[in-house]
Design a protein around this motif. Structure first.
Motif, PDB file in Angstrom:
ATOM      1  N   ALA A 116       0.835  -1.193   0.000  1.00 54.35           N
ATOM      2  CA  ALA A 116       0.000   0.000   0.000  1.00 54.35           C
ATOM      3  C   ALA A 116       0.872   1.245   0.000  1.00 54.35           C
ATOM      4  N   VAL A 117       2.098   1.061   0.436  1.00 52.39           N
ATOM      5  CA  VAL A 117       2.971   2.226   0.561  1.00 52.39           C
ATOM      6  C   VAL A 117       3.717   2.541  -0.724  1.00 52.39           C
ATOM      7  N   ALA A 120       1.375   4.725  -3.664  1.00 51.24           N
ATOM      8  CA  ALA A 120       1.324   6.134  -3.910  1.00 51.24           C
ATOM      9  C   ALA A 120       2.700   6.574  -4.339  1.00 51.24           C
ATOM     10  N   GLY A 121       3.719   5.913  -3.813  1.00 47.71           N
ATOM     11  CA  GLY A 121       5.081   6.232  -4.223  1.00 47.71           C
ATOM     12  C   GLY A 121       5.242   6.013  -5.707  1.00 47.71           C
ATOM     13  N   ASP A 139       7.763  15.009   5.853  1.00 47.56           N
ATOM     14  CA  ASP A 139       8.087  13.830   6.650  1.00 47.56           C
ATOM     15  C   ASP A 139       7.523  12.599   5.954  1.00 47.56           C
ATOM     16  N   ILE A 140       8.373  11.983   5.148  1.00 51.01           N
ATOM     17  CA  ILE A 140       7.927  10.850   4.339  1.00 51.01           C
ATOM     18  C   ILE A 140       7.699   9.611   5.197  1.00 51.01           C
ATOM     19  N   GLN A 142       6.501   9.505   8.226  1.00 49.85           N
ATOM     20  CA  GLN A 142       5.172   9.652   8.819  1.00 49.85           C
ATOM     21  C   GLN A 142       4.088   9.431   7.753  1.00 49.85           C
ATOM     22  N   LEU A 143       4.359   9.928   6.556  1.00 51.11           N
ATOM     23  CA  LEU A 143       3.397   9.740   5.466  1.00 51.11           C
ATOM     24  C   LEU A 143       3.194   8.246   5.188  1.00 51.11           C
ATOM     25  N   ARG A 144       4.297   7.506   5.186  1.00 45.86           N
ATOM     26  CA  ARG A 144       4.205   6.061   4.948  1.00 45.86           C
ATOM     27  C   ARG A 144       3.434   5.387   6.081  1.00 45.86           C
ATOM     28  N   LEU A 146       1.124   6.741   7.836  1.00 38.72           N
ATOM     29  CA  LEU A 146      -0.293   7.092   7.610  1.00 38.72           C
ATOM     30  C   LEU A 146      -0.912   6.167   6.563  1.00 38.72           C
ATOM     31  N   GLU A 147      -0.173   5.947   5.482  1.00 37.09           N
ATOM     32  CA  GLU A 147      -0.715   5.126   4.397  1.00 37.09           C
ATOM     33  C   GLU A 147      -0.812   3.655   4.808  1.00 37.09           C
ATOM     34  N   MET A 149      -1.746   2.732   7.658  1.00 39.84           N
ATOM     35  CA  MET A 149      -2.901   2.620   8.552  1.00 39.84           C
ATOM     36  C   MET A 149      -4.234   2.621   7.813  1.00 39.84           C
ATOM     37  N   GLY A 150      -4.208   2.967   6.530  1.00 41.60           N
ATOM     38  CA  GLY A 150      -5.449   3.028   5.763  1.00 41.60           C
ATOM     39  C   GLY A 150      -6.176   1.689   5.798  1.00 41.60           C
ATOM     40  N   VAL A 151      -7.492   1.724   5.869  1.00 42.83           N
ATOM     41  CA  VAL A 151      -8.260   0.472   5.923  1.00 42.83           C
ATOM     42  C   VAL A 151      -8.991   0.269   4.596  1.00 42.83           C
TER      43      VAL A 151
END
Lengths: 169, 295
Positions: A116-117, A120-121, A139-140, A142-144, A146-147, A149-151
């Motif tokens: 999932a990460v 978007a990359g 802050d990549i 943290q962005l990763r 966040l991604e 954690m997506g459900v």
């Protein structure tokens, strides 16, 4: 000249058929719907109590017989029952299951398993991602996180159904 | 430019001629006119290409939106870290995704994050990156309020408020595209384009705010979406009302920098709830589940 006239005639005929076909399918579309999630449950009553009568696959077509605010009564061959309206739409589920699939296509590298990460990359391209890593305003990591954690839509639907059970109890 | 392009076609070597003949007349015409597009008033060749490929253009535009939104999210996360509570983050994602499934763009992958901030606020970056602050979460009393706030942010994404305000679209769909492709340097131009878009989005979110009408629209769509998801439709206005009543109203001031006055928003929502019969059901507040997850 003759050829041209034939061509025009065929074109008109084709256009006419296409239009007629559109009207036909538009009429049907009001009644036919598509299952959007995997293993969608069909219940005997409009509620989540009791075991499902059956489960349908993603992309299956059902005929809608009746609807309430949150439920559809549906039929598929001999099967008849109720499904939450969340899992049905009047268009087939999109081929693209997630951003991850799209990314995998874009990356066009079968050996590289897209998470999932990377997804978007991949949309930005690898070079672009590396450029971002060096940018102090971003802050990549943290962005990763966040991604990660997506459900999924399926998880969210299960979550809603659990909530509905709580209310019924 | 047009002249030289035609000349190239006429004087091409034998294999070149073959290639040109194979090209469809429309493609050939668009290749010739592409560099001229920016100087033509209505860009007719480009408009025609768009009519032929509306789906591809829409997908390219969505990718551009996500690309910008993702970088905006990374900027927000450089200012405010994610709250280190995986169970809470997952819970907020479940509520948010459930709401988003009932919105206008159910196929979009949304990501929700609780960020560490003492300001009561929530932010929606384009492409589905949504943040709610820890202070906002602390002010909420049940899941319907959380769903209401997230639904308001989802509505900003669904209605493409920022995308429209800043005209964010795929560089290949913009009038400049032909020019950059023709002269080279597309990569640099693209990077500059995206960086500028990201700067402007951050300014909008943290300083200027969106247009008042966009906020009212997000209120309206958000309330409807939360109700459609099955939540108590009054959750959002209960939260907004509590926010505006905060003593000292520091948090409310921070919000009012970027949002219309709470009083007017609450009144409009009250009318909407009444007109569309969106009141209750009260049991759908899920207070107990919310309390379980809130730190």
């Amino acid at each position: 000249m003759n050829m041209k006239r034939w061509g025009l005639g065929l074109l008109l005929l084709w256009a006419g058929l296409a239009l007629a076909d559109d009207e036909g399918s538009a009429e049907q579309a009001a009644k036919l719907m598509y299952v959007q999630t995997h293993n969608a449950a069909v219940f005997e009553e409009p509620g989540l109590g009791g075991d499902p009568l059956s489960r349908l696959a993603q992309g299956d077509q059902v005929q809608v017989l009746e609807s309430t605010e949150r439920w559809y009564r549906v039929q598929q061959e001999d099967l008849e029952g109720w499904m939450p309206n969340l899992v049905l739409r009047d268009t087939p589920p999109s081929r693209r299951q997630s951003r991850a699939d799209e990314a995998a296509e874009l990356e066009a590298s079968p050996r590289r398993r897209a998470s999932a990460v990377t997804t978007a990359g991949a949309i930005r391209g690898v070079e672009e991602e590396e450029r971002l890593l060096d940018d102090p305003d971003l802050d990549i990591e943290q962005l990763r996180a966040l991604e990660e954690m997506g459900v999924s839509a399926d998880d969210a639907i299960q979550f809603l159904m659990a909530a509905e059970e709580d209310v019924e109890e | 430019m047009k002249h030289s392009a035609i000349k190239a076609e006429d004087s091409g070597a034998e294999p070149g001629r073959r290639t040109w003949r194979c090209l469809s007349p429309l493609l050939a015409l668009s290749l010739i006119l592409m560099p001229l597009a920016p100087v033509l008033a209505e860009h007719p060749p480009r408009a025609r290409l768009h009519q032929i490929q509306p789906v591809e253009a829409a997908e390219a535009n969505e990718r551009a939106e996500i690309r910008v939104g993702r970088e905006v999210a990374a900027r927000i996360l450089a200012r405010h870290k994610l709250v280190d509570d995986p169970a809470l983050q997952r819970y907020v994602n479940l509520v948010g995704r459930a709401v988003a499934l009932h919105g206008d763009r159910p196929d979009l992958d949304f990501y929700f994050g609780v960020i560490d901030s003492e300001q009561v606020n929530a932010y929606a970056a384009p492409g589905g990156y949504i943040f709610v602050t820890s202070a906002a979460l602390a002010l909420m009393e049940d899941e319907a309020e959380l769903a209401g706030v997230l639904a308001h942010e989802v509505a900003h994404v669904d209605r493409r408020h920022i995308v429209e305000a800043l005209n964010i679209r795929a560089p290949e769909a913009s009038p400049m595209a032909g020019l950059t492709r023709f002269f080279g340097g597309a990569t640099e131009a693209t990077q500059v384009f995206f960086s500028q878009a990201v700067d402007r989005v951050v300014e909008l979110l943290f300083e200027d705010g969106l247009q008042r009408e966009d906020e009212f629209e997000a209120d309206r769509f958000g309330v409807r979406t939360a109700a459609r998801t099955g939540y108590d439709a009054e959750g959002f206005s209960r939260f907004l009302s509590r926010l505006s009543e905060l003593e000292g109203a520091r948090a409310a001031d921070e919000l009012s920098d970027t949002h219309p006055a709470a009083g007017e928003r609450l009144e409009r929502i009250r009318v909407l709830l009444q007109e569309e019969g969106l009141r209750g059901p009260e049991q759908n507040r899920f207070q107990a589940r919310f309390e379980q997850h809130r730190p």
